[in-house]
Design a protein around this motif. Structure first.
Motif, PDB file in Angstrom:
ATOM      1  N   UNK A 141      -8.312  -3.728   5.956  1.00 41.42           N
ATOM      2  CA  UNK A 141      -9.184  -4.837   6.275  1.00 41.42           C
ATOM      3  C   UNK A 141      -9.263  -5.774   5.016  1.00 41.42           C
ATOM      4  N   UNK A 142      -8.990  -5.251   4.053  1.00 42.58           N
ATOM      5  CA  UNK A 142      -9.040  -6.000   2.704  1.00 42.58           C
ATOM      6  C   UNK A 142      -7.711  -6.281   2.026  1.00 42.58           C
ATOM      7  N   UNK A 143      -7.699  -7.135   1.160  1.00 42.47           N
ATOM      8  CA  UNK A 143      -6.491  -7.223   0.465  1.00 42.47           C
ATOM      9  C   UNK A 143      -5.701  -8.597   1.077  1.00 42.47           C
ATOM     10  N   UNK A 144      -5.453  -9.567   0.094  1.00 42.63           N
ATOM     11  CA  UNK A 144      -5.087 -10.862   0.198  1.00 42.63           C
ATOM     12  C   UNK A 144      -3.579 -10.741   0.766  1.00 42.63           C
ATOM     13  N   UNK A 145      -2.769  -9.799   0.162  1.00 40.34           N
ATOM     14  CA  UNK A 145      -1.453  -9.748   0.824  1.00 40.34           C
ATOM     15  C   UNK A 145      -1.463  -8.145   1.298  1.00 40.34           C
ATOM     16  N   UNK A 146      -0.895  -7.872   2.748  1.00 42.21           N
ATOM     17  CA  UNK A 146      -1.050  -6.452   3.247  1.00 42.21           C
ATOM     18  C   UNK A 146       0.335  -6.295   3.991  1.00 42.21           C
ATOM     19  N   UNK A 147       0.634  -4.917   4.048  1.00 39.89           N
ATOM     20  CA  UNK A 147       1.848  -4.806   4.825  1.00 39.89           C
ATOM     21  C   UNK A 147       1.315  -3.540   5.725  1.00 39.89           C
ATOM     22  N   UNK A 148       2.067  -3.628   6.955  1.00 43.46           N
ATOM     23  CA  UNK A 148       1.814  -2.693   7.817  1.00 43.46           C
ATOM     24  C   UNK A 148       1.847  -1.021   7.319  1.00 43.46           C
ATOM     25  N   UNK A 149       1.067  -0.390   7.760  1.00 35.28           N
ATOM     26  CA  UNK A 149       1.015   0.989   7.337  1.00 35.28           C
ATOM     27  C   UNK A 149       1.332   1.710   8.812  1.00 35.28           C
ATOM     28  N   UNK A 150       1.962   3.204   8.392  1.00 32.53           N
ATOM     29  CA  UNK A 150       2.456   3.903   9.508  1.00 32.53           C
ATOM     30  C   UNK A 150       1.462   5.039  10.038  1.00 32.53           C
ATOM     31  N   UNK A 151       1.950   5.969  11.074  1.00 34.88           N
ATOM     32  CA  UNK A 151       1.153   6.824  11.458  1.00 34.88           C
ATOM     33  C   UNK A 151       0.848   8.137  10.507  1.00 34.88           C
ATOM     34  N   UNK A 152       1.049   7.991   9.131  1.00 33.79           N
ATOM     35  CA  UNK A 152       0.598   8.490   8.069  1.00 33.79           C
ATOM     36  C   UNK A 152      -0.277   7.930   7.310  1.00 33.79           C
ATOM     37  N   UNK A 153      -0.623   6.792   7.854  1.00 31.48           N
ATOM     38  CA  UNK A 153      -1.300   5.989   6.888  1.00 31.48           C
ATOM     39  C   UNK A 153      -0.897   5.367   5.739  1.00 31.48           C
ATOM     40  N   UNK A 154       0.436   5.294   5.401  1.00 33.31           N
ATOM     41  CA  UNK A 154       0.929   4.715   4.475  1.00 33.31           C
ATOM     42  C   UNK A 154       1.828   3.683   4.693  1.00 33.31           C
ATOM     43  N   UNK A 155       2.274   2.809   3.656  1.00 29.51           N
ATOM     44  CA  UNK A 155       3.071   1.604   4.109  1.00 29.51           C
ATOM     45  C   UNK A 155       4.129   1.819   3.045  1.00 29.51           C
ATOM     46  N   UNK A 156       5.495   1.351   3.732  1.00 35.75           N
ATOM     47  CA  UNK A 156       6.671   1.489   3.088  1.00 35.75           C
ATOM     48  C   UNK A 156       6.961   0.538   1.768  1.00 35.75           C
ATOM     49  N   UNK A 157       5.996  -0.430   1.678  1.00 27.86           N
ATOM     50  CA  UNK A 157       6.404  -1.279   0.546  1.00 27.86           C
ATOM     51  C   UNK A 157       5.120  -1.656  -0.083  1.00 27.86           C
ATOM     52  N   UNK A 158       5.183  -1.779  -1.185  1.00 28.45           N
ATOM     53  CA  UNK A 158       3.839  -1.972  -2.254  1.00 28.45           C
ATOM     54  C   UNK A 158       3.808  -3.392  -2.898  1.00 28.45           C
ATOM     55  N   UNK A 159       2.859  -3.744  -3.389  1.00 23.25           N
ATOM     56  CA  UNK A 159       2.693  -5.010  -4.023  1.00 23.25           C
ATOM     57  C   UNK A 159       3.175  -4.613  -5.518  1.00 23.25           C
ATOM     58  N   UNK A 160       3.894  -5.570  -6.449  1.00 25.24           N
ATOM     59  CA  UNK A 160       4.318  -5.666  -7.826  1.00 25.24           C
ATOM     60  C   UNK A 160       3.078  -5.500  -8.633  1.00 25.24           C
ATOM     61  N   UNK A 161       1.962  -6.154  -8.056  1.00 23.31           N
ATOM     62  CA  UNK A 161       0.838  -6.272  -8.992  1.00 23.31           C
ATOM     63  C   UNK A 161       0.041  -4.886  -8.870  1.00 23.31           C
ATOM     64  N   UNK A 162       0.483  -4.059  -7.814  1.00 22.30           N
ATOM     65  CA  UNK A 162      -0.349  -2.661  -7.951  1.00 22.30           C
ATOM     66  C   UNK A 162       0.435  -1.782  -8.714  1.00 22.30           C
ATOM     67  N   UNK A 163       1.850  -1.990  -8.751  1.00 17.94           N
ATOM     68  CA  UNK A 163       2.607  -1.243  -9.607  1.00 17.94           C
ATOM     69  C   UNK A 163       2.239  -1.514 -11.360  1.00 17.94           C
TER      70      UNK A 163
END
Length: 411
Positions: free
Chosen positions: A386-408
């Protein structure tokens, strides 16, 4: 064949590459795009329309000979099981090729909606209205929402199609409190059940979207659809054309009913209904995969720009050469189409090469087998935060397969 079941190297590379928004601007791309690519040839556009209609008529004529060919084969001494197997193969071939040709006609109507078939607006509307109405698509209504989709592609607030649903939509607990069981209770299912849901989406998903706006923007109220002139999808001055679409569809339904009564239910199903259903399958599959992918971002207002949204789609070599020839580059060159929707379809391959060179690693391409990609997207693209200015789909494990460079980096 491993390639049929494995993800492409391009897709795998994206999953391993932290994402950062492109620094390329629309001005950069426009400055490098030759003006002649925007020029329309009415003659060329109309000839392609005639070619596709001729292909559909030829296939219809050939299909009308299948049963007599099989009967002749029986007369010549071909064993009945072999003859009936041949009959089935020939009908399967008709359904496949006719559905692809119909899908090509659907795409040409889409191109007409963008004004790229001809220089004159009335020719575009005549072509688009005729082809879409034949395929029971509301030309003016869908053109309206499709143009809105182009203006807000990738924007969670503005886009019209395949807008992801959020954690709160599924009543999931906050990420900090959620357990795997919370995700599994909603998204976990057997492969067979997933396959059945895919089949349901591929066969009636298009009609469900038109009648209920499912997977449209959730900001619209319940009951929003493409047939009600007063729908919030349309502006007041557009209502006359929405009515025109409805009238056209009503006339087409009556004509189909008259023809079906004349030839019989079985021939109506064989010659029109099955290719029609398969046509919708191709259209839903193409558009779903263009705008739903675990490695492609969606933006909220603060980070969204037109170019960022336009390149947040995926070019795929859908159906190989057949996709190029019959589907008019709609999947091969979709990014270029979103960046410049007024470039005629026959010039899109040239535009794609220019855009690829400008975007570099920001260009999204995926030659993964399309049916493998369909299952992957259907099972991996479950929800977004629900939050975040740039978001990726998450799977049935609640995880996204790609992350933001800023998070790294920990920004």
């Amino acid at each position: 064949m491993p390639s049929l079941f494995n993800d492409s190297p391009e897709y795998i590379r994206r999953t391993k590459t932290p994402f950062k928004p492109t620094e390329v601007t629309l001005s950069d791309v426009r400055a490098n795009m030759p003006k002649h690519l925007f020029e329309k040839s009415t003659l060329r556009g109309i000839l392609v329309v005639i070619r596709d209609v001729a292909c559909a008529l030829l296939l219809f004529e050939l299909a009308g000979r299948i049963d007599s060919v099989v009967q002749d084969a029986l007369t010549w001494g071909l064993r009945a099981p072999t003859a009936y197997a041949l009959q089935l193969v020939l009908w399967l071939a008709y359904w496949f090729f006719q559905s692809v040709v119909f899908a090509g006609c659907w795409v040409l109507a889409h191109e007409a909606g963008h004004g790229t078939i001809a220089s004159a607006a009335w020719i575009n509307d005549l072509v688009g209205f005729t082809l879409h109405t034949f395929l029971l698509a509301p030309y003016y209504a869908w053109r309206t929402t499709h143009q809105s989709h182009h203006k807000g592609t990738g924007s969670l607030e503005r886009d019209e199609n395949y807008v992801p649903r959020t954690r709160s939509y599924y009543l999931l607990p906050p990420e900090s409190k959620a357990q795997i069981s919370n995700y599994h209770s909603i998204f976990e299912e057997t492969p067979v059940y997933t396959l059945l849901r895919i089949v349901l989406m591929q066969t009636i998903g298009w009609q469900c979207y038109l009648f209920t706006n499912i997977m449209g923007n959730p900001s619209y109220p319940k009951g929003t659809n493409h047939f009600q002139p007063s729908s919030l999808l349309f502006k007041p001055h557009q209502r006359g054309k929405i009515i025109a679409s409805n009238v056209g569809l009503s006339v087409m339904v009556v004509l189909l009913a008259i023809w079906g009564n004349r030839v019989g239910s079985w021939d109506f199903i064989r010659f029109y209904l099955i290719p029609y259903i398969l046509t919708n399958h191709w259209i839903v599959m193409i558009t779903y995969l263009q705008h739903s992918d675990p490695t492609i971002p969606h933006y909220r207002n603060k980070e969204w720009t037109f170019l960022r949204g336009a390149i947040s789609t995926v070019d795929r070599p859908f159906l190989g050469w057949m996709g190029r020839f019959f589907l008019h580059n709609v999947s091969h060159d979709h990014i270029a189409h979103h960046v410049f929707s007024t470039i005629p379809f026959y010039n899109l391959p040239y535009a794609t090469e220019i855009i690829k060179n400008i975007l570099g690693d920001d260009y999204n391409y995926d030659p993964t087998n399309s049916f493998r990609a369909l299952y992957r997207t259907f099972s991996q693209c479950c929800f977004i935060e629900d939050d975040g200015d740039i978001v990726f789909y998450k799977n049935k494990e609640g995880k996204a397969v790609r992350i933001l460079e800023s998070d790294v980096r920990g920004d």
